[in-house]
Scaffold this motif. Structure first.
Motif, PDB file in Angstrom:
ATOM      1  N   UNK A 169      21.293  25.501  46.410  1.00  0.00           N
ATOM      2  CA  UNK A 169      20.292  25.529  45.519  1.00  0.00           C
ATOM      3  C   UNK A 169      21.055  26.129  44.390  1.00  0.00           C
ATOM      4  N   UNK A 170      21.637  27.514  44.409  1.00  0.00           N
ATOM      5  CA  UNK A 170      22.370  28.080  43.519  1.00  0.00           C
ATOM      6  C   UNK A 170      23.576  27.689  42.760  1.00  0.00           C
ATOM      7  N   UNK A 171      24.344  26.772  43.546  1.00  0.00           N
ATOM      8  CA  UNK A 171      25.451  26.046  43.075  1.00  0.00           C
ATOM      9  C   UNK A 171      24.991  25.042  42.416  1.00  0.00           C
ATOM     10  N   UNK A 172      23.916  24.234  42.776  1.00  0.00           N
ATOM     11  CA  UNK A 172      23.591  23.145  41.737  1.00  0.00           C
ATOM     12  C   UNK A 172      22.907  23.674  40.564  1.00  0.00           C
ATOM     13  N   UNK A 173      22.304  24.803  40.437  1.00  0.00           N
ATOM     14  CA  UNK A 173      21.882  25.130  39.222  1.00  0.00           C
ATOM     15  C   UNK A 173      23.061  26.021  38.425  1.00  0.00           C
ATOM     16  N   UNK A 174      24.262  25.992  38.690  1.00  0.00           N
ATOM     17  CA  UNK A 174      25.357  26.582  38.172  1.00  0.00           C
ATOM     18  C   UNK A 174      25.675  25.757  36.964  1.00  0.00           C
ATOM     19  N   UNK A 175      25.622  26.234  35.572  1.00  0.00           N
ATOM     20  CA  UNK A 175      25.738  25.368  34.263  1.00  0.00           C
ATOM     21  C   UNK A 175      27.338  24.449  34.396  1.00  0.00           C
ATOM     22  N   UNK A 176      28.318  25.012  35.191  1.00  0.00           N
ATOM     23  CA  UNK A 176      29.414  24.149  35.691  1.00  0.00           C
ATOM     24  C   UNK A 176      29.125  22.783  36.347  1.00  0.00           C
ATOM     25  N   UNK A 178      26.078  21.618  36.570  1.00  0.00           N
ATOM     26  CA  UNK A 178      25.009  20.668  36.019  1.00  0.00           C
ATOM     27  C   UNK A 178      26.040  19.996  34.902  1.00  0.00           C
ATOM     28  N   UNK A 179      26.740  20.596  34.292  1.00  0.00           N
ATOM     29  CA  UNK A 179      27.616  19.825  33.256  1.00  0.00           C
ATOM     30  C   UNK A 179      28.443  18.625  33.845  1.00  0.00           C
ATOM     31  N   UNK A 180      28.962  19.076  34.806  1.00  0.00           N
ATOM     32  CA  UNK A 180      29.859  17.990  35.616  1.00  0.00           C
ATOM     33  C   UNK A 180      29.024  16.786  36.241  1.00  0.00           C
ATOM     34  N   UNK A 181      27.981  16.952  36.784  1.00  0.00           N
ATOM     35  CA  UNK A 181      27.266  16.044  37.552  1.00  0.00           C
ATOM     36  C   UNK A 181      26.312  15.478  36.686  1.00  0.00           C
ATOM     37  N   UNK A 182      25.677  16.227  35.799  1.00  0.00           N
ATOM     38  CA  UNK A 182      24.747  15.549  34.878  1.00  0.00           C
ATOM     39  C   UNK A 182      23.232  15.563  35.407  1.00  0.00           C
ATOM     40  N   UNK A 183      22.225  15.510  34.607  1.00  0.00           N
ATOM     41  CA  UNK A 183      21.001  15.819  34.961  1.00  0.00           C
ATOM     42  C   UNK A 183      20.437  14.584  36.096  1.00  0.00           C
ATOM     43  N   UNK A 184      20.763  13.546  35.961  1.00  0.00           N
ATOM     44  CA  UNK A 184      20.382  12.578  36.846  1.00  0.00           C
ATOM     45  C   UNK A 184      20.602  13.048  38.329  1.00  0.00           C
ATOM     46  N   UNK A 185      21.974  13.271  38.508  1.00  0.00           N
ATOM     47  CA  UNK A 185      22.588  13.616  39.808  1.00  0.00           C
ATOM     48  C   UNK A 185      21.831  15.063  40.182  1.00  0.00           C
ATOM     49  N   UNK A 186      21.663  15.886  39.521  1.00  0.00           N
ATOM     50  CA  UNK A 186      21.347  17.100  39.717  1.00  0.00           C
ATOM     51  C   UNK A 186      19.725  16.958  40.267  1.00  0.00           C
ATOM     52  N   UNK A 187      19.114  16.375  39.420  1.00  0.00           N
ATOM     53  CA  UNK A 187      17.585  16.122  39.885  1.00  0.00           C
ATOM     54  C   UNK A 187      17.429  15.331  41.244  1.00  0.00           C
ATOM     55  N   UNK A 188      18.422  14.407  41.254  1.00  0.00           N
ATOM     56  CA  UNK A 188      18.328  13.596  42.733  1.00  0.00           C
ATOM     57  C   UNK A 188      18.576  14.563  43.774  1.00  0.00           C
ATOM     58  N   UNK A 189      19.779  15.064  43.906  1.00  0.00           N
ATOM     59  CA  UNK A 189      20.207  16.046  44.852  1.00  0.00           C
ATOM     60  C   UNK A 189      19.419  17.091  45.287  1.00  0.00           C
TER      61      UNK A 189
END
Length: 242
Positions: A169-176, A178-189
């Protein structure tokens, strides 16, 4: 149609939920049933204990989106099953071919290839208990590797005066990331892997909370789909002007 690479890339993108469309879906449902938009939703585990609460649409749109997304994953699961099964049979994809496709990406550590091969082999053979138990930590390892390659920190201080790995969860909330994967992938994951308002697969598997009957094709298919999404992160071809 097309090559195996083109097919798998299309599957990865086609079954990626779009956050803006989910928000609109939630708002449209409220228009049809206003009362439902005002009532909080209680998320319970198999023992009937409340593990999360989703507020009203006005106060907790993010929670409503995660909850709606988790429902959509169930509705769309049969279609993902059919498409993946058809892709594997049409292109005669065995474990080596499928894993070769994943390793087009920078996300996967060559030293972990044997584990990913065992997870994909189990999925293709219908051994979903094995595939789920292997592919969940491999997804986490891939995201951690991406953060490290991008120059981010994969550790944080612990209470013993040392360091420990950051949680998924901490990794997925890292700004790096978030920018790399985008909001759609992050929300999905997050909805699939770590959010108690969603499927929460990572935590349920790793903490021994997932009922044995829940280690099924639906979860395994989604994990494979996540791997395919990460396989799209590739080193840019110097000859590619796009």
């Amino acid at each position: 149609d097309g090559t195996a690479k083109e097919t798998l890339d299309r599957i990865a993108l086609q079954f990626l939920p779009r956050k803006d469309k989910l928000e609109q879906q939630v708002k449209d449902l409220v228009q049809k049933a206003p009362l439902q938009g005002l009532i909080s939703i209680s998320i319970q585990d198999e023992g009937g204990r409340t593990v999360a609460t989703v507020g009203s649409v006005e106060d907790d749109l993010e929670g409503r989106v995660i909850h709606q997304l988790s429902q959509n994953l169930g509705f769309e699961g049969q279609f993902l099953y059919w498409v993946l099964d058809r892709a594997i049979s049409r292109h005669k994809l065995g474990t080596p071919e499928f894993v070769n496709h994943l390793y087009l990406s920078l996300a996967y550590d060559p030293e972990r290839r044997t584990l990913i091969e065992r997870g994909i082999k189990a999925h293709i053979q219908g051994d979903y208990v094995t595939s789920c138990c292997i592919l969940v930590p491999e997804l986490e390892a891939a995201l951690r590797r991406l953060l490290h390659l991008a120059g981010g920190s994969i550790y944080r201080p612990n209470r013993s005066g040392g360091i420990r790995e950051r949680t998924l969860e901490e990794i997925m909330r890292d700004p790096i990331i978030e920018k790399m994967l985008g909001v759609n992938v992050i929300t999905y994951f997050r909805a699939l892997l770590t959010d108690q308002r969603g499927w929460n697969v990572r935590n349920n598997v790793c903490h021994g909370l997932l009922n044995p009957n829940s280690f099924g094709v639906a979860v395994s298919n989604r994990l494979v789909h996540c791997l395919l999404l990460l396989s799209l992160i590739r080193k840019k071809d110097p000859d590619d002007r796009g």
